[in-house]
Design a protein around this motif. Sequence first.
Motif, short mmCIF file in Angstrom:
data_model
loop_
_atom_site.label_atom_id
_atom_site.label_comp_id
_atom_site.label_asym_id
_atom_site.label_seq_id
_atom_site.Cartn_x
_atom_site.Cartn_y
_atom_site.Cartn_z
N LEU A 190 39.02 46.73 24.89
CA LEU A 190 40.00 46.01 25.71
C LEU A 190 40.48 44.74 25.03
CD1 LEU A 190 38.12 46.23 29.14
CD2 LEU A 190 39.90 47.78 28.29
N ASP A 191 41.70 44.35 25.35
CA ASP A 191 42.23 43.06 24.93
C ASP A 191 41.99 42.09 26.09
OD1 ASP A 191 43.55 40.99 23.74
OD2 ASP A 191 45.56 41.74 24.20
N ALA A 192 40.71 41.71 26.25
CA ALA A 192 40.31 40.93 27.41
C ALA A 192 39.00 40.23 27.13
CB ALA A 192 40.16 41.84 28.63
N ASP A 204 39.46 39.35 36.93
CA ASP A 204 40.75 40.04 36.95
C ASP A 204 40.57 41.55 37.04
OD1 ASP A 204 42.54 37.72 36.55
OD2 ASP A 204 41.48 37.55 34.65
N PHE A 205 39.41 42.04 36.60
CA PHE A 205 39.16 43.48 36.67
C PHE A 205 37.67 43.76 36.63
CE2 PHE A 205 39.49 42.57 32.14
CZ PHE A 205 38.41 43.25 31.60
N VAL A 206 37.31 44.92 37.13
CA VAL A 206 35.97 45.51 36.96
C VAL A 206 36.20 46.89 36.37
CG1 VAL A 206 33.96 46.49 38.14
CG2 VAL A 206 34.84 44.26 38.84
N LYS A 209 43.27 43.48 31.92
CA LYS A 209 43.64 42.28 31.15
C LYS A 209 43.00 41.06 31.79
CE LYS A 209 46.50 44.57 28.44
NZ LYS A 209 46.23 44.75 26.99
N GLY A 210 42.89 39.99 31.00
CA GLY A 210 42.33 38.75 31.52
C GLY A 210 40.83 38.69 31.32
#
Length: 264
Positions: free
Chosen positions: A58-60, A107-109, A43-44
């Motif tokens: 993704l919801d990102a 926020d993520f990879v 997320k993010g």
Amino acid sequence: MTEGVHQRARQVVRSWLESVSGRTVHGRSRHSDFGRKAYELCKGKGLEIGALHNPFDLDAEVVYLDQRKTAELRAHFKKHPRVRRISQIQLVWKGDAYPFIDDNAFDFVVNSHVLEHVCNPGRVIQEWLRIVRPGGIVYMVVPDKNHCFDRRREITSLEHLIQDYEADTKLIELAHYRDYIFNTAGEAEVTHEASEEFAQKCFKGQTSVHAHTFTARSLDEFLRTLAKRVPFELVLCEQQRSAPLHIHCALRKVGQPRVQAPNK
């Protein structure tokens, strides 16, 4: 009769999912076994590496990184039926380190079938963790060697992976190329020649191949050992039941979370 009913039911479900999601349901859809967990955890704002024509659903907000520009990728895969789905690339880079990306930037990879290609999996994971914030997620899918053309190859040992990490190895060894070339020849989807000359050529050019091989058990052991050297929590490491080729892993970066600046 029963099979026809089942097919019709699957078509109805697929149509409904497409209508509520606003996009075509594909292998990495948030509704699929493959994409569901990544959708929950990522997320993010994040970075997806090597998405090609199969980006995660993704919801990102996602930034896409690949070794080639978008036009080059589309030209290279022009005969692929999903070529139009190749994502617009924002970052083009061939190295395993990202000096142009700041610490704690994302926020993520997320990536799929990337780790097995890199020279030094431990150092690459460390780099992916560097660029996510404390509490952020590194999500990766890694192929199980027993379910692809690597089936005749030996598992890359824990000792070798940790030795590479400790030595900060920068090049894929000639032995890995020989192992890949001679022990995958003749497998489905493999068309390369099995010769020492070809192995030497790949080594000199550091050609992208499956440099390392994993099973769900060996990958879990490696990640738990790596966690003693790199600060992360192993959130997930499991084989996808519906498609055992895929091992899904999620790592959460350990550290102090970012402090938001107070509103003025």
